[in-house]
Design an enzyme around this catalytic site. Structure first.
Site, PDB file in Angstrom:
ATOM      1  CG  HIS A  27      -0.674   0.614  -4.537  1.00 24.06           C
ATOM      2  ND1 HIS A  27      -0.843   0.440  -5.892  1.00 24.06           N
ATOM      3  CD2 HIS A  27      -0.715  -0.618  -3.987  1.00 24.06           C
ATOM      4  CE1 HIS A  27      -0.981  -0.854  -6.152  1.00 24.06           C
ATOM      5  NE2 HIS A  27      -0.905  -1.512  -5.011  1.00 24.06           N
TER       6      HIS A  27
ATOM      7  CB  CYS B 281     -16.352   3.896  15.429  1.00 24.87           C
ATOM      8  SG  CYS B 281     -17.801   2.811  15.232  1.00 24.87           S
TER       9      CYS B 281
ATOM     10  CB  THR C 161      -0.926  -0.002   1.240  1.00 23.11           C
ATOM     11  OG1 THR C 161      -1.623  -1.232   1.269  1.00 23.11           O
ATOM     12  CG2 THR C 161      -1.915   1.140   1.205  1.00 23.11           C
TER      13      THR C 161
HETATM   14 ZN    ZN Z   1     -17.380   0.621  14.300  1.00 19.25          ZN
END
Ligand code: ZN
Ligand code: NAD
Length: 318
Positions: A14, A64, A11
Site C-alpha cells: 500500500h 507507551c 501494508t
Molecule cells: Zn499505551
C-alpha cells in the site's frame, strides 16, 4: 540488529503504491519493513535481556507503557502506539534499531525464513486463538498470506472442518496446500449455501475474517452458526453494512476486533507451535531476493502471484 531477512507485508505494498491511507500516515523519509529476523549487533549499555549475537525477531508495535490500556495489560491496543517500519525506520536495511523490550529472542531451531514472518503469523495466531478452536468448524474468508497462515494454525490447534473462501485462483490452490478441507470461490458459487449444506444447516462455529472485503464479511456472518464467534482481522477501506439483527443479535454471536499481536502472549503461543513442529508454512514462501532487487519483488507481489517474498539486505543465504 543486523537484518538477516525481511519480508514484504501487504501494508508495504500500500505504501509503495502511495494510496490515500499512506499519504495520510507516512512521513517520508522513512525506511519501511516490519517483518524480519536478524542478529543483535550491539546492545545499549543498560540492556540486560539481549546480547550481541542473539538470533531475534521483534514486536514492531511500540507501546507507551503508561496509557489506560497499557496499564490493563493490553499493550497491543495502546493509545500511543508507534510502529517501526511505518513511523520509524524499519528493517528494509542492513541494520535496524529496536527497543530491547520489543526484542523476541528465538530458538535457533526456528528456521530463518519462518523467523522472518512472525509478525503476520502472530496476526493469524492471535485471531485463531482468540476463542475456542479445537473441535470447531471454521470458515476463513480471504486466503492472502495471513488467511493461509490462519488455516495452518487452526488445523494445528485441532479444528475440525476448515472452510475457506477466496476469489483468486492461485491463492485457492495455496489454501488447499495449507490444509483447507473445503475451498470455495464465492465469485462462482453460493458459498454460504454450500457451507450451510455441509454443516447440516447449522453454519460454522468460528469465522476468521482475513479479507477486509465487505462481501466476504457479510457472507462470513451469514455462514456463522447461532452462538458462534466472529474474529475480524481484515481491514475494510470503507464502512461495511451488516445485518446486526439477524446475523449478530438474534444469533447471539460473539464479535471480536483483532489488532496486532498480544504482547507477548501471542509470541509465546506462536513460538511454542513452531518449536513443536506443528506448523508447515512452506507452501507460503515464494522467492528470495537481495534487497537491491526490491522493485522486481514489489512488482511480483502487486501482480498477486507471489507468496511471501523475503528480502536480504546483507546478502542472500548460500
Ligand atoms: Zn499505551
Ligand atoms: P491480502 O490482501 O493479501 O489478502 C486478502 C485476500 O482476500 C486476498 O487473497 C483476496 O483475493 C481475498 N478476497 C478479496 N475479496 C474476497 C471475497 N469477496 N471473498 C473471499 N476472499 C476475498 O492481505 P493479508 O496480508 O493476508 O492480510 C489480510 C487482511 O488483514 C488485510 O485486510 C490486511 O489489511 C489485514 N491486516 C490486519 C491486521 C490487524 O492487526 N488487524 C494486521 C495485518 C493485516
Amino acid at each position: 540488529m543486523r537484518v538477516k531477512a525481511a519480508s514484504i507485508c501487504g501494508t508495504d505494498l500500500h505504501i509503495y503504491g502511495w494510496d490515500r491511507w499512506s499519504q495520510g500516515r507516512i512521513r517520508p523519509p522513512v525506511t519501511l519493513g516490519h517483518e524480519f529476523c536478524g542478529v543483535v549487533e550491539r546492545a545499549g549499555e543498560k540492556v540486560a535481556a539481549v546480547m550481541a549475537g542473539d538470533f531475534v525477531s521483534a514486536e514492531m508495535h511500540i507501546n507507551c507503557g503508561h496509557c489506560h490500556q497499557c496499564r490493563l495489560g493490553e499493550a497491543h491496543i495502546c493509545q500511543n502506539l508507534r510502529i517501526i517500519g511505518i513511523d520509524e525506520d524499519g528493517a528494509f536495511a542492513e541494520f535496524v534499531k529496536i527497543p530491547a523490550a520489543n526484542i523476541w529472542r528465538l530458538d535457533p531451531a526456528i528456521p530463518e525464513h519462518y523467523a522472518a514472518i512472525l509478525d503476520p503469523l502472530g496476526n493469524a495466531v492471535h485471531t485463531v486463538l482468540a476463542g475456542a478452536i479445537a473441535g470447531q468448524t471454521v470458515l476463513v474468508t480471504g486466503c492472502g498470506p495471513i488467511g493461509l497462515m490462519a488455516i495452518a494454525v487452526a488445523k494445528a490447534c485441532g479444528s475440525s472442518t476448515v472452510f475457506a473462501t477466496e476469489t483468486n485462483e492461485h491463492r485457492r490452490a495455496m489454501a488447499k496446500k495449507m490444509g483447507t478441507d473445503v475451498i470455495l470461490n464465492p465469485a462462482a458459487e453460493n458459498a454460504v449455501a454450500r457451507i450451510l449444506a455441509e454443516t447440516g444447516g447449522t453454519g460454522v462455529d468460528v469465522l476468521l475474517e482475513m479479507s477486509g472485503n465487505p462481501t466476504a464479511i457479510q457472507q462470513g456472518f451469514k455462514a456463522l452458526r447461532a452462538g458462534g464467534r466472529a474474529s475480524l482481522l481484515g481491514i475494510p477501506t470503507e464502512s461495511v453494512p451488516l445485518d446486526l439483527v439477524n446475523d449478530v443479535i438474534f444469533k447471539g454471536a460473539t464479535v471480536q476486533g483483532i489488532y496486532g499481536r498480544r504482547m507477548f502472549q501471542t509470541w509465546v503461543q506462536m513460538t511454542a507451535l513452531l518449536k513443536a513442529g506443528r506448523l508447515n508454512l512452506d507452501p507460503l514462501f515464494g522467492e528470495r531476493a537481495a534487497l537491491e532487487k526490491f522493485e522486481e519483488a514489489f512488482a511480483r507481489l502487486q501482480g498477486g502471484l507471489a507468496g511471501k517474498i523475503l528480502l536480504y539486505p546483507n546478502g542472500l543465504p548460500r
